[in-house]
Design a protein around this motif. Structure first.
Motif, PDB file in Angstrom:
ATOM      1  N   LEU A 133       2.113   5.742   2.163  1.00  0.00           N
ATOM      2  CA  LEU A 133       2.393   7.166   1.396  1.00  0.00           C
ATOM      3  C   LEU A 133       3.836   7.282   1.215  1.00  0.00           C
ATOM      4  N   GLY A 134       4.288   7.315   2.659  1.00  0.00           N
ATOM      5  CA  GLY A 134       5.318   8.364   2.574  1.00  0.00           C
ATOM      6  C   GLY A 134       6.132   7.049   1.007  1.00  0.00           C
ATOM      7  N   GLU A 135       6.354   5.839   0.792  1.00  0.00           N
ATOM      8  CA  GLU A 135       6.803   4.877  -0.242  1.00  0.00           C
ATOM      9  C   GLU A 135       6.114   5.250  -1.504  1.00  0.00           C
ATOM     10  N   LEU A 136       5.256   5.803  -1.961  1.00  0.00           N
ATOM     11  CA  LEU A 136       5.203   5.933  -3.050  1.00  0.00           C
ATOM     12  C   LEU A 136       5.224   7.702  -3.138  1.00  0.00           C
ATOM     13  N   TRP A 137       5.648   7.886  -2.366  1.00  0.00           N
ATOM     14  CA  TRP A 137       5.401   9.878  -3.324  1.00  0.00           C
ATOM     15  C   TRP A 137       6.008  10.472  -3.891  1.00  0.00           C
ATOM     16  N   THR A 138       5.320  11.059  -4.592  1.00  0.00           N
ATOM     17  CA  THR A 138       5.754  11.673  -5.870  1.00  0.00           C
ATOM     18  C   THR A 138       6.460  12.993  -5.915  1.00  0.00           C
ATOM     19  N   THR A 139       7.423  13.997  -6.769  1.00  0.00           N
ATOM     20  CA  THR A 139       7.320  14.577  -6.884  1.00  0.00           C
ATOM     21  C   THR A 139       5.463  15.513  -7.394  1.00  0.00           C
ATOM     22  N   PHE A 140       5.160  14.421  -8.229  1.00  0.00           N
ATOM     23  CA  PHE A 140       3.885  14.691  -9.655  1.00  0.00           C
ATOM     24  C   PHE A 140       2.613  14.669  -8.099  1.00  0.00           C
ATOM     25  N   ALA A 141       2.306  13.827  -7.104  1.00  0.00           N
ATOM     26  CA  ALA A 141       1.697  14.242  -6.507  1.00  0.00           C
ATOM     27  C   ALA A 141       1.823  15.550  -5.537  1.00  0.00           C
ATOM     28  N   GLU A 142       2.671  15.674  -5.196  1.00  0.00           N
ATOM     29  CA  GLU A 142       2.950  17.515  -4.370  1.00  0.00           C
ATOM     30  C   GLU A 142       2.434  18.612  -5.060  1.00  0.00           C
ATOM     31  N   ALA A 143       2.019  18.122  -6.596  1.00  0.00           N
ATOM     32  CA  ALA A 143       1.302  19.049  -6.893  1.00  0.00           C
ATOM     33  C   ALA A 143       0.199  19.944  -6.811  1.00  0.00           C
ATOM     34  N   TRP A 144      -0.400  18.783  -5.997  1.00  0.00           N
ATOM     35  CA  TRP A 144      -1.805  18.979  -5.576  1.00  0.00           C
ATOM     36  C   TRP A 144      -1.725  18.786  -3.795  1.00  0.00           C
ATOM     37  N   LEU A 145      -0.767  18.075  -3.222  1.00  0.00           N
ATOM     38  CA  LEU A 145      -0.538  18.125  -2.105  1.00  0.00           C
ATOM     39  C   LEU A 145       0.164  18.860  -1.925  1.00  0.00           C
ATOM     40  N   PRO A 146       0.871  20.294  -1.986  1.00  0.00           N
ATOM     41  CA  PRO A 146       2.199  20.340  -1.636  1.00  0.00           C
ATOM     42  C   PRO A 146       2.687  20.903  -0.226  1.00  0.00           C
ATOM     43  N   GLY A 147       2.158  19.919   0.895  1.00  0.00           N
ATOM     44  CA  GLY A 147       2.337  19.672   2.139  1.00  0.00           C
ATOM     45  C   GLY A 147       3.191  18.566   2.260  1.00  0.00           C
ATOM     46  N   GLY A 148       2.996  17.655   1.228  1.00  0.00           N
ATOM     47  CA  GLY A 148       4.170  16.322   0.903  1.00  0.00           C
ATOM     48  C   GLY A 148       3.659  15.107   1.950  1.00  0.00           C
ATOM     49  N   PRO A 149       3.295  14.138   2.235  1.00  0.00           N
ATOM     50  CA  PRO A 149       3.194  13.079   2.032  1.00  0.00           C
ATOM     51  C   PRO A 149       2.668  13.537   3.737  1.00  0.00           C
ATOM     52  N   GLU A 150       2.977  14.544   4.895  1.00  0.00           N
ATOM     53  CA  GLU A 150       2.281  14.639   5.879  1.00  0.00           C
ATOM     54  C   GLU A 150       1.458  15.115   6.282  1.00  0.00           C
ATOM     55  N   ASP A 151       1.327  15.825   5.011  1.00  0.00           N
ATOM     56  CA  ASP A 151       0.126  16.088   4.991  1.00  0.00           C
ATOM     57  C   ASP A 151      -1.025  15.967   5.549  1.00  0.00           C
ATOM     58  N   PRO A 152      -2.070  16.467   6.535  1.00  0.00           N
ATOM     59  CA  PRO A 152      -3.259  15.833   6.597  1.00  0.00           C
ATOM     60  C   PRO A 152      -4.167  15.236   5.765  1.00  0.00           C
ATOM     61  N   ASN A 153      -4.563  16.510   4.783  1.00  0.00           N
ATOM     62  CA  ASN A 153      -4.910  15.847   3.896  1.00  0.00           C
ATOM     63  C   ASN A 153      -4.755  14.752   2.709  1.00  0.00           C
ATOM     64  N   ALA A 154      -3.558  14.499   2.950  1.00  0.00           N
ATOM     65  CA  ALA A 154      -3.173  13.420   1.543  1.00  0.00           C
ATOM     66  C   ALA A 154      -3.560  12.101   2.634  1.00  0.00           C
ATOM     67  N   THR A 155      -4.639  10.923   1.431  1.00  0.00           N
ATOM     68  CA  THR A 155      -4.260   9.381   1.701  1.00  0.00           C
ATOM     69  C   THR A 155      -4.287   8.947   0.626  1.00  0.00           C
ATOM     70  N   LEU A 156      -4.401   7.741   0.700  1.00  0.00           N
ATOM     71  CA  LEU A 156      -4.206   6.617  -0.284  1.00  0.00           C
ATOM     72  C   LEU A 156      -5.807   5.898  -0.752  1.00  0.00           C
ATOM     73  N   LEU A 157      -6.005   5.401  -1.905  1.00  0.00           N
ATOM     74  CA  LEU A 157      -6.793   4.702  -2.107  1.00  0.00           C
ATOM     75  C   LEU A 157      -5.788   3.861  -2.728  1.00  0.00           C
ATOM     76  N   ARG A 158      -6.934   2.716  -2.643  1.00  0.00           N
ATOM     77  CA  ARG A 158      -6.411   1.104  -3.327  1.00  0.00           C
ATOM     78  C   ARG A 158      -7.442   0.583  -3.392  1.00  0.00           C
ATOM     79  N   VAL A 159      -7.735   0.372  -4.819  1.00  0.00           N
ATOM     80  CA  VAL A 159      -8.399  -0.535  -5.786  1.00  0.00           C
ATOM     81  C   VAL A 159      -7.766  -2.218  -5.762  1.00  0.00           C
ATOM     82  N   ASP A 160      -9.105  -2.678  -5.884  1.00  0.00           N
ATOM     83  CA  ASP A 160      -8.271  -3.902  -5.932  1.00  0.00           C
ATOM     84  C   ASP A 160      -9.308  -4.474  -6.902  1.00  0.00           C
ATOM     85  N   LEU A 161      -8.482  -4.885  -8.002  1.00  0.00           N
ATOM     86  CA  LEU A 161      -8.884  -5.547  -9.543  1.00  0.00           C
ATOM     87  C   LEU A 161     -10.441  -6.489  -9.808  1.00  0.00           C
TER      88      LEU A 161
END
Length: 158
Positions: free
Chosen positions: A92-120
């Motif tokens: 999550l920290g590796e992929l974090w961008t300021t764009f993500a911060e617009a929806w999750l202002p607490g940054g990658p440490e925000d307990p509501n922030a998580t990742l989705l992985r889609v395997d095509l």
């Protein structure tokens, strides 16, 4: 039949289009939301940052099959696969961008922030290389000759 050239082209097009419409098929039926794609792996894994407390996360936990559509001015991709909620703070920290911060202002440490992985599992693309000028020429050619629109098309089992 999988063609590695088609798979490479599919992933290149996805990598060039940052926003996807993610469709889930959970208990409430089909539901689509726009998602910012963070990373495209050569193994056809796509990564997204999302809020944990969302309808699409609940839908994925109930039924992991998802559909993704990507669209730009001159290329389109439709794909489907299996999604998974991934708890990995380092990734999550590796992929974090300021764009993500617009929806999750607490940054990658925000307990509501998580990742989705889609395997095509499968994808299909339509591409008109050359952009607007090539598209206009192809449209004119179609009108003059009666041939179909000239687009690069591929269908890939990943």
């Amino acid at each position: 039949m999988t063609d590695n050239g088609d798979q490479k082209k599919l992933l290149e097009l996805i990598d060039d289009i940052p926003i996807a419409m993610l469709t889930t098929f959970g208990g409430d039926g089909p539901r689509s939301v726009p998602m910012a794609r963070q990373e495209v792996e050569p193994s056809a894994e796509l990564w997204f940052i999302t809020a944990r407390e969302t309808a699409h996360v609940r839908a994925i936990q109930a039924a992991p099959q998802v559909s993704l559509t990507f669209s730009s001015r001159d290329s389109w991709v439709a794909a489907y696969g299996r999604a998974e909620v991934v708890e990995d703070r380092d990734k999550l920290g590796e992929l974090w961008t300021t764009f993500a911060e617009a929806w999750l202002p607490g940054g990658p440490e925000d307990p509501n922030a998580t990742l989705l992985r889609v395997d095509l599992d499968h994808g299909e693309y339509w591409d008109t290389p050359g952009g607007k000028v090539a598209s206009l020429i192809s449209f004119a050619k179609t009108k003059l000759t009666g041939d179909t629109y000239d687009a690069d098309h591929g269908s890939v089992d990943v």
